[in-house]
Design a protein around this motif. Structure first.
Motif, PDB file in Angstrom:
ATOM      1  N   PRO A 174     -20.518 -25.025   0.810  1.00 42.69           N
ATOM      2  CA  PRO A 174     -21.647 -24.901   1.725  1.00 42.69           C
ATOM      3  C   PRO A 174     -22.948 -25.835   1.495  1.00 42.69           C
ATOM      4  N   VAL A 175     -23.161 -26.509   2.453  1.00 42.52           N
ATOM      5  CA  VAL A 175     -24.447 -27.094   2.588  1.00 42.52           C
ATOM      6  C   VAL A 175     -25.445 -26.585   3.190  1.00 42.52           C
ATOM      7  N   VAL A 176     -25.219 -25.507   3.982  1.00 45.30           N
ATOM      8  CA  VAL A 176     -26.315 -24.467   4.426  1.00 45.30           C
ATOM      9  C   VAL A 176     -25.733 -23.106   4.158  1.00 45.30           C
ATOM     10  N   PRO A 177     -26.528 -22.244   3.743  1.00 46.64           N
ATOM     11  CA  PRO A 177     -26.133 -20.624   3.241  1.00 46.64           C
ATOM     12  C   PRO A 177     -25.435 -19.593   4.405  1.00 46.64           C
ATOM     13  N   VAL A 178     -25.531 -19.941   5.678  1.00 46.41           N
ATOM     14  CA  VAL A 178     -25.383 -19.114   6.539  1.00 46.41           C
ATOM     15  C   VAL A 178     -24.553 -19.820   7.649  1.00 46.41           C
ATOM     16  N   ASP A 179     -23.833 -19.129   8.576  1.00 46.26           N
ATOM     17  CA  ASP A 179     -22.931 -19.901   9.487  1.00 46.26           C
ATOM     18  C   ASP A 179     -23.677 -19.458  11.059  1.00 46.26           C
ATOM     19  N   ILE A 180     -23.209 -19.841  12.056  1.00 47.12           N
ATOM     20  CA  ILE A 180     -23.873 -19.844  13.552  1.00 47.12           C
ATOM     21  C   ILE A 180     -24.300 -18.240  13.922  1.00 47.12           C
ATOM     22  N   ASN A 181     -23.519 -17.367  13.146  1.00 45.47           N
ATOM     23  CA  ASN A 181     -23.903 -15.878  13.290  1.00 45.47           C
ATOM     24  C   ASN A 181     -24.889 -15.348  12.354  1.00 45.47           C
ATOM     25  N   LYS A 182     -25.414 -16.313  11.337  1.00 46.36           N
ATOM     26  CA  LYS A 182     -26.435 -15.952  10.449  1.00 46.36           C
ATOM     27  C   LYS A 182     -25.250 -14.988   9.364  1.00 46.36           C
ATOM     28  N   GLN A 183     -24.520 -15.119   9.076  1.00 54.22           N
ATOM     29  CA  GLN A 183     -23.556 -14.569   8.333  1.00 54.22           C
ATOM     30  C   GLN A 183     -23.489 -15.392   6.852  1.00 54.22           C
ATOM     31  N   LEU A 184     -23.459 -15.054   5.713  1.00 55.83           N
ATOM     32  CA  LEU A 184     -23.432 -15.663   4.502  1.00 55.83           C
ATOM     33  C   LEU A 184     -22.192 -16.506   4.171  1.00 55.83           C
ATOM     34  N   ARG A 185     -22.365 -17.631   4.210  1.00 54.28           N
ATOM     35  CA  ARG A 185     -21.162 -18.610   3.948  1.00 54.28           C
ATOM     36  C   ARG A 185     -20.441 -18.073   2.712  1.00 54.28           C
ATOM     37  N   SER A 186     -19.062 -18.137   2.805  1.00 48.92           N
ATOM     38  CA  SER A 186     -18.351 -18.033   1.248  1.00 48.92           C
ATOM     39  C   SER A 186     -18.352 -19.574   0.730  1.00 48.92           C
ATOM     40  N   ASN A 187     -17.830 -19.626  -0.477  1.00 45.84           N
ATOM     41  CA  ASN A 187     -17.929 -20.772  -1.272  1.00 45.84           C
ATOM     42  C   ASN A 187     -16.525 -20.684  -1.975  1.00 45.84           C
ATOM     43  N   PRO A 188     -15.528 -21.713  -1.505  1.00 45.08           N
ATOM     44  CA  PRO A 188     -15.868 -22.762  -0.405  1.00 45.08           C
ATOM     45  C   PRO A 188     -15.752 -21.983   0.809  1.00 45.08           C
ATOM     46  N   THR A 189     -16.410 -22.954   1.768  1.00 41.86           N
ATOM     47  CA  THR A 189     -16.810 -22.464   3.161  1.00 41.86           C
ATOM     48  C   THR A 189     -15.967 -23.475   4.087  1.00 41.86           C
ATOM     49  N   SER A 190     -15.960 -23.036   5.258  1.00 40.06           N
ATOM     50  CA  SER A 190     -15.123 -23.655   6.394  1.00 40.06           C
ATOM     51  C   SER A 190     -15.953 -24.972   7.090  1.00 40.06           C
ATOM     52  N   VAL A 191     -15.163 -25.904   7.366  1.00 43.51           N
ATOM     53  CA  VAL A 191     -15.797 -26.838   8.236  1.00 43.51           C
ATOM     54  C   VAL A 191     -16.270 -26.330   9.577  1.00 43.51           C
TER      55      VAL A 191
END
Length: 245
Positions: free
Chosen positions: A224-241
């Motif tokens: 992850p290069v940003v901590p959350v996604d568009i829904n402001k949910q915490l991104r996993s590591n690894p995360t999605s494109v």
């Protein structure tokens, strides 16, 4: 006129809240904007959590664009642009610098700059339904960074002012490209590291749902290069494109 808009809606107008004559939007947050027949946002500082939809000419001779970039130091984050196929998405109108689009979905026509400069332009974990076109000379482009972006394709075409458009080698030499994805199997460039092609396997793009099916190749592909996604949910590591975690 300087404006701040948080919440509420703006609709059934020719222009968006940050596009009519003389208006500068310092902050546009958590608002819904729809049924606009001209440009939506021209002058803005921070655009966050907005939902923009149904942007078309509606039978007028207008040529609407969503983000008409005319200034520098702009951040667009966690934005959704849907049903704007009759409008360009990201359209730098003047030379811009220090501009970022993060965790954003844009379902629109082409995204392109047209014979103007782009410097320090960052595109992070965003989903574009159409292509991104560079339409400038190599001397007009610097510091471009795309990471975790999905688009139809990436290309360049000749600027309207004449001259030779920036080449793939020139674009790679001045920029940073990693973990991006093209929906087109044949069209466009694939610069940098881990740029893949293929069907992104969205849940239902036709209905504006650009989240990913369980077997999408975009899942779990990058740190992850940003901590959350568009829904402001915490991104996993690894995360999605793309815009979704």
């Amino acid at each position: 006129t300087s404006r701040i808009m948080t919440g509420g809606s703006w609709h059934d107008n020719s222009f968006g809240p940050a596009a009519d004559q003389g208006a500068t939007m310092i902050l546009l947050r958590d608002a819904e904007i729809y049924n606009i027949s001209e440009d939506v946002i021209k002058q803005a500082g921070l655009v966050s959590g907005v939902y923009i939809h149904d942007i078309h000419s509606f039978g007028t001779p207008n040529h609407p664009d969503v983000f008409v970039l005319q200034s520098s130091n702009v951040i667009i984050e966690n934005a959704r642009v849907l049903n704007a196929g009759g409008a360009q998405g990201i359209y730098p109108f003047n030379t811009i610098s220090d501009f970022a689009v993060v965790n954003t979905v844009i379902q629109s026509g082409l995204n392109q700059n047209d014979s103007v400069g782009m410097h320090h332009f960052v595109l992070r974990n965003s989903t574009l339904s159409n292509s991104f076109i560079f339409r400038s000379l190599a001397s007009q482009i610097s510091g471009i960074s795309f990471q975790g972006v999905v688009m139809n394709s990436l290309n360049s075409i000749s600027p309207q002012v004449g001259g030779t458009a920036i080449t793939l080698a020139e674009l790679e030499a001045q920029g940073e490209f990693a973990h991006n994805h093209s929906a087109s199997l044949t069209d466009g460039w694939t610069p940098g590291m881990d740029w893949q092609r293929g069907d992104p396997l969205y849940v239902n793009a036709g209905a504006g749902d650009y989240s990913l099916q369980a077997n999408s190749s975009l899942l779990n592909r990058m740190s992850p290069v940003v901590p959350v996604d568009i829904n402001k949910q915490l991104r996993s590591n690894p995360t999605s494109v793309g815009a979704y975690r």
